[in-house]
Structures are given as C-alpha cells and as structure tokens.
Design an enzyme around this catalytic site. Structure first.
Site, PDB file in Angstrom:
ATOM      1  N   ASP A 154       0.882  -1.181   0.000  1.00 28.68           N
ATOM      2  CA  ASP A 154       0.000   0.000   0.000  1.00 28.68           C
ATOM      3  C   ASP A 154       0.912   1.221   0.000  1.00 28.68           C
ATOM      4  OD1 ASP A 154      -1.594   2.205   0.638  1.00 28.68           O
ATOM      5  OD2 ASP A 154      -2.967   0.996   1.841  1.00 28.68           O
ATOM      6  N   SER A 160       1.456  12.023 -16.440  1.00 32.14           N
ATOM      7  CA  SER A 160       0.327  12.318 -17.316  1.00 32.14           C
ATOM      8  C   SER A 160       0.616  13.581 -18.117  1.00 32.14           C
ATOM      9  CB  SER A 160      -0.919  12.523 -16.454  1.00 32.14           C
ATOM     10  OG  SER A 160      -1.933  13.140 -17.204  1.00 32.14           O
ATOM     11  N   TYR A 186      -5.505  16.448  -9.744  1.00 35.78           N
ATOM     12  CA  TYR A 186      -4.767  15.353 -10.393  1.00 35.78           C
ATOM     13  C   TYR A 186      -3.560  15.902 -11.160  1.00 35.78           C
ATOM     14  CZ  TYR A 186      -3.955  11.358 -13.511  1.00 35.78           C
ATOM     15  OH  TYR A 186      -3.396  10.316 -14.204  1.00 35.78           O
TER      16      TYR A 186
HETATM   17  N1  LIG Z   1      -5.799   5.932 -17.513  1.00 35.68           N
HETATM   18  C1  LIG Z   1      -5.398   7.139 -17.790  1.00 35.68           C
HETATM   19  O1  LIG Z   1      -6.065   7.850 -18.511  1.00 35.68           O
HETATM   20  C2  LIG Z   1      -4.106   7.648 -17.228  1.00 35.68           C
HETATM   21  C3  LIG Z   1      -3.411   8.660 -17.933  1.00 35.68           C
HETATM   22  C4  LIG Z   1      -2.199   9.107 -17.439  1.00 35.68           C
HETATM   23  C5  LIG Z   1      -1.678   8.565 -16.284  1.00 35.68           C
HETATM   24  N2  LIG Z   1      -2.374   7.598 -15.602  1.00 35.68           N
HETATM   25  C6  LIG Z   1      -1.769   7.042 -14.388  1.00 35.68           C
HETATM   26  O2  LIG Z   1      -1.535   5.670 -14.581  1.00 35.68           O
HETATM   27  C7  LIG Z   1      -1.452   5.044 -13.306  1.00 35.68           C
HETATM   28  C8  LIG Z   1      -2.289   3.779 -13.325  1.00 35.68           C
HETATM   29  O3  LIG Z   1      -3.657   4.154 -13.477  1.00 35.68           O
HETATM   30  P1  LIG Z   1      -4.675   3.353 -14.415  1.00 35.68           P
HETATM   31  O4  LIG Z   1      -5.143   4.286 -15.434  1.00 35.68           O
HETATM   32  O5  LIG Z   1      -4.107   2.057 -14.808  1.00 35.68           O
HETATM   33  O6  LIG Z   1      -5.908   3.177 -13.404  1.00 35.68           O
HETATM   34  P2  LIG Z   1      -6.415   1.944 -12.545  1.00 35.68           P
HETATM   35  O7  LIG Z   1      -6.793   0.815 -13.440  1.00 35.68           O
HETATM   36  O8  LIG Z   1      -7.453   2.495 -11.631  1.00 35.68           O
HETATM   37  O9  LIG Z   1      -5.143   1.477 -11.707  1.00 35.68           O
HETATM   38  C9  LIG Z   1      -4.703   2.192 -10.583  1.00 35.68           C
HETATM   39  C10 LIG Z   1      -3.893   1.271  -9.719  1.00 35.68           C
HETATM   40  O10 LIG Z   1      -3.381   2.002  -8.597  1.00 35.68           O
HETATM   41  C11 LIG Z   1      -3.649   1.244  -7.428  1.00 35.68           C
HETATM   42  N3  LIG Z   1      -3.696   2.018  -6.197  1.00 35.68           N
HETATM   43  C12 LIG Z   1      -4.520   3.039  -5.844  1.00 35.68           C
HETATM   44  N4  LIG Z   1      -4.270   3.431  -4.580  1.00 35.68           N
HETATM   45  C13 LIG Z   1      -3.266   2.619  -4.117  1.00 35.68           C
HETATM   46  C14 LIG Z   1      -2.557   2.510  -2.903  1.00 35.68           C
HETATM   47  N5  LIG Z   1      -2.824   3.306  -1.844  1.00 35.68           N
HETATM   48  N6  LIG Z   1      -1.578   1.590  -2.797  1.00 35.68           N
HETATM   49  C15 LIG Z   1      -1.289   0.776  -3.824  1.00 35.68           C
HETATM   50  N7  LIG Z   1      -1.928   0.801  -5.010  1.00 35.68           N
HETATM   51  C16 LIG Z   1      -2.906   1.724  -5.146  1.00 35.68           C
HETATM   52  C17 LIG Z   1      -4.985   0.577  -7.711  1.00 35.68           C
HETATM   53  O11 LIG Z   1      -5.181  -0.472  -6.794  1.00 35.68           O
HETATM   54  P3  LIG Z   1      -6.644  -0.880  -6.237  1.00 35.68           P
HETATM   55  O12 LIG Z   1      -7.171  -1.842  -7.242  1.00 35.68           O
HETATM   56  O13 LIG Z   1      -6.363  -1.516  -4.920  1.00 35.68           O
HETATM   57  O14 LIG Z   1      -7.438   0.399  -6.120  1.00 35.68           O
HETATM   58  C18 LIG Z   1      -4.740   0.124  -9.142  1.00 35.68           C
HETATM   59  O15 LIG Z   1      -3.993  -1.057  -9.161  1.00 35.68           O
HETATM   60  C19 LIG Z   1      -1.905   6.089 -12.288  1.00 35.68           C
HETATM   61  O16 LIG Z   1      -0.793   6.672 -11.671  1.00 35.68           O
HETATM   62  C20 LIG Z   1      -2.633   7.096 -13.150  1.00 35.68           C
HETATM   63  O17 LIG Z   1      -2.654   8.367 -12.561  1.00 35.68           O
HETATM   64  C21 LIG Z   1      -3.566   7.129 -16.058  1.00 35.68           C
END
Ligand SMILES: NC(=O)c1ccc[n+]([C@@H]2O[C@H](COP(=O)([O-])OP(=O)(O)OC[C@H]3O[C@@H](n4cnc5c(N)ncnc54)[C@H](OP(=O)(O)O)[C@@H]3O)[C@@H](O)[C@H]2O)c1
Length: 291
Positions: free
Chosen positions: A65, A144, A157
């Site tokens: 975490d 991002s 964000y």
């Molecule tokens: N998708 C986009 O459009 C986008 C664009 C640019 C950057 N990003 C970045 O990419 C990264 C991954 O996001 P994603 O888009 O793949 O979304 P996602 O599918 O919601 O994945 C987010 C991950 O972060 C984990 N997480 C959240 N809080 C946590 C904590 N306290 N400790 C450990 N793990 C935690 C979640 O775990 P749980 O399942 O336990 O919640 C999940 O595994 C993030 O940093 C996000 O800001 C996303």
C-alpha cells in the site's frame, strides 16, 4: 537483452496489470505490488498467480500500500531477499479526484497527493539505498500529459502529476552520480479502471455550484462519437520499452498519446529541457545536471 528484476506498484488493474503481464511474458522477474491482497485485490492476486503457474512465468505478487512507508519497506525487502537485487521500480499506483478545484477540501487534496506523489516518494525511499548500493537501477514514474497542459476539472490530479514530474527531474540529476536513472511516462487519457476508481468531492454544495459547466464538460468528453479511446497496452508497452532500455540511455520523458497530441507535447518537453539547461548554465550549476 538483460533480464531485469522489476517492482510495479498498482498492479491490480489498468496500466500496472498490463505492464506486469507483458514484462513477465518477456522473461523478466516481476513483482506485482498490490494493496490489500487478502481483501479487495484477492481476485487480482489469484489471477496473477494462476497466470504465472499456467505460463511458467517468474511473476510474483507482493503486498504494497503506497500510503504506508512500512508496507513499502517490507515489499522492497521481500523483493531483494527473494531476487537478490532490484533493477527497476515502476511507480504506477495512482488515482484521480476529478472536479472543480474549489469543490475539494484540503483533506481530499492531501489524499490525492498521498497516493500519487507521496506514494512514489515512499516506494523510492524504500528502494533507493539498494539501487545506490548496486550502482545501477531505475525509477520509472507513470505521469500524465495533464501535468504539462492542464484542462479544467482535473486540477488536483494535474498538480499531483506535475509534482511527480518535478520529483523525477530532481531524482534524475541527483541519482546520476550513483548510476541510478529516473524517467517518467507522460500518458494521455486511456480507458482503464481510473474512471471507475475516481474519488468525487464530498462537498456537494460546492460541487453543484459548478454543476452545469462540469456536466457539459463531461458530456463533451464522453460524447465524441468518432473519438478513438486508444489502447492502454500502448502505455504498458512504453513502460516495458523503458525497462529494457540499457542503463544510461533512458530518456527523461516518454510521451504516449494520440498522434494529434504527441508532437505538441514532445515539442513542449524538448523546449522545457532546453530551458532547464539554459537556466542551469546561467546559475553556474550545469555540472550537476544529468545528461
Ligand atoms: N488511464 C489514464 O487515462 C491515465 C493517464 C495518465 C496517467 N495515468 C496514471 O496511470 C497510473 C495507473 O492508473 P490506471 O489508469 O491504470 O488506473 P487503474 O486501473 O485504476 O489502476 C490504478 C492502480 O493504482 C492502485 N492504487 C490506488 N491506490 C493505491 C494505494 N494506496 N496503494 C497501492 N496501489 C494503489 C490501484 O489499486 P486498487 O485496485 O487496490 O485500487 C490500481 O492497481 C496512475 O498513476 C494514473 O494516474 C492514467
């Protein structure tokens, strides 16, 4: 290609999940870090372990975490004990608090930064003594493009990702003398679980004051019939590419975005890097910059 020992945070879904699967299938030793393996992520952990067994992959699940320093320390300790080293940390865990900035309390803003910024700090703080001892390694952050160009209703964000970008730049310069590299992926929006996991403001009154504008904004974003949502695998592949790039050759920023945005953001990043070199030269500290 050298096989790497890689720790990826937030590997239960989205980019993190795709990244650990792709890395493991390419023969790397992968530690998929998930929070709450005994609860909310029990199924994801079981699926990853089943995949590792079925495909004979070196893919292991570790509890982490990112809001808990002791948890980060334990996870890194477990990796080093099991694999004998740690080559790359992917700081991927993150979430979004969407909405007008005014609608959020300071406590909510703290939670946004606690995961997206301090989370990466904690994991890196746990890992860096090992990486420095080894004399090699990399910190790869998932950032991002909203940290470079901020649109409305993503202020918290975007600010958190901008902070992550600043930390990455500082790490890049400060860690270079130890042979350790820092890099960040500037990703455009992609369809992952980030929307479903979004945390909305609790102050309904403040939020409703912006209701019409926010509603129209969401309508415009989601109503684009011809818009190609993109493939999140592109981001995972970019992270895999950085993991496999030889030490000393990883770029500071890697942009993953639709063609229409890509060139403009790359040009902005190039200009920022050039400006940083000019400012450092003017301050007489060029010798302290990484290449
Ligand atoms: N998708 C986009 O459009 C986008 C664009 C640019 C950057 N990003 C970045 O990419 C990264 C991954 O996001 P994603 O888009 O793949 O979304 P996602 O599918 O919601 O994945 C987010 C991950 O972060 C984990 N997480 C959240 N809080 C946590 C904590 N306290 N400790 C450990 N793990 C935690 C979640 O775990 P749980 O399942 O336990 O919640 C999940 O595994 C993030 O940093 C996000 O800001 C996303």
């Amino acid at each position: 290609m050298t096989q790497q020992v890689v720790l990826v945070t937030g590997a239960s879904s989205g980019f993190g999940r795709l990244t650990v699967e792709a890395l493991a299938r390419r023969g790397h030793t992968v530690f998929a870090a998930l929070r709450d393996i005994g609860g909310r992520n029990e199924k994801a952990a079981a699926e990853l372990r089943a995949m590792a067994g079925a495909e004979s992959l070196d893919l292991r699940v570790v509890e982490l975490d990112v809001t808990d320093q002791a948890s980060a320390d334990r996870a890194v300790g477990a990796v080093v004990e099991a694999a004998g080293r740690l080559d790359v940390v992917v700081n991927n865990a993150g979430l979004i608090f969407p909405g007008p900035v005014e609608a959020f309390t300071a406590e909510e803003a703290q939670r946004q930064f606690d995961v997206n910024v301090l989370g990466a700090l904690r994991v890196s703080r746990a890992a860096l003594p090992q990486l420095r001892r080894q004399g090699h390694g990399a910190l790869i952050q998932v950032g991002s493009i909203s940290s470079r160009v901020t649109i409305p209703y993503s202020g918290l964000y975007a600010a958190s990702k901008a902070a992550l970008g600043s930390l990455t730049e500082a790490w890049r310069h400060e860690l270079a003398p130890f042979g350790v590299e820092a890099a960040i992926v500037d990703a455009a929006p992609y369809p992952t679980s980030i929307g479903a996991n979004a945390v909305m403001p609790v102050d309904a009154g403040r939020f409703q004051a912006y209701g019409e504008g926010f509603g129209r904004f969401v309508g415009e974003l989601t109503g684009r019939q011809t818009h190609d949502p993109g493939d999140p695998q592109d981001v995972a592949d970019a992270i895999v590419g950085l993991v496999e790039t030889p030490d000393g050759e990883r770029p500071l920023r890697t942009v993953v975005a639709p063609a229409a945005q890509y060139d403009a953001v790359v040009a902005l990043n190039d200009r920022a890097a050039e400006t940083a070199r000019l400012v450092a030269a003017d301050m007489g500290v060029t010798a302290f910059l990484a290449g």
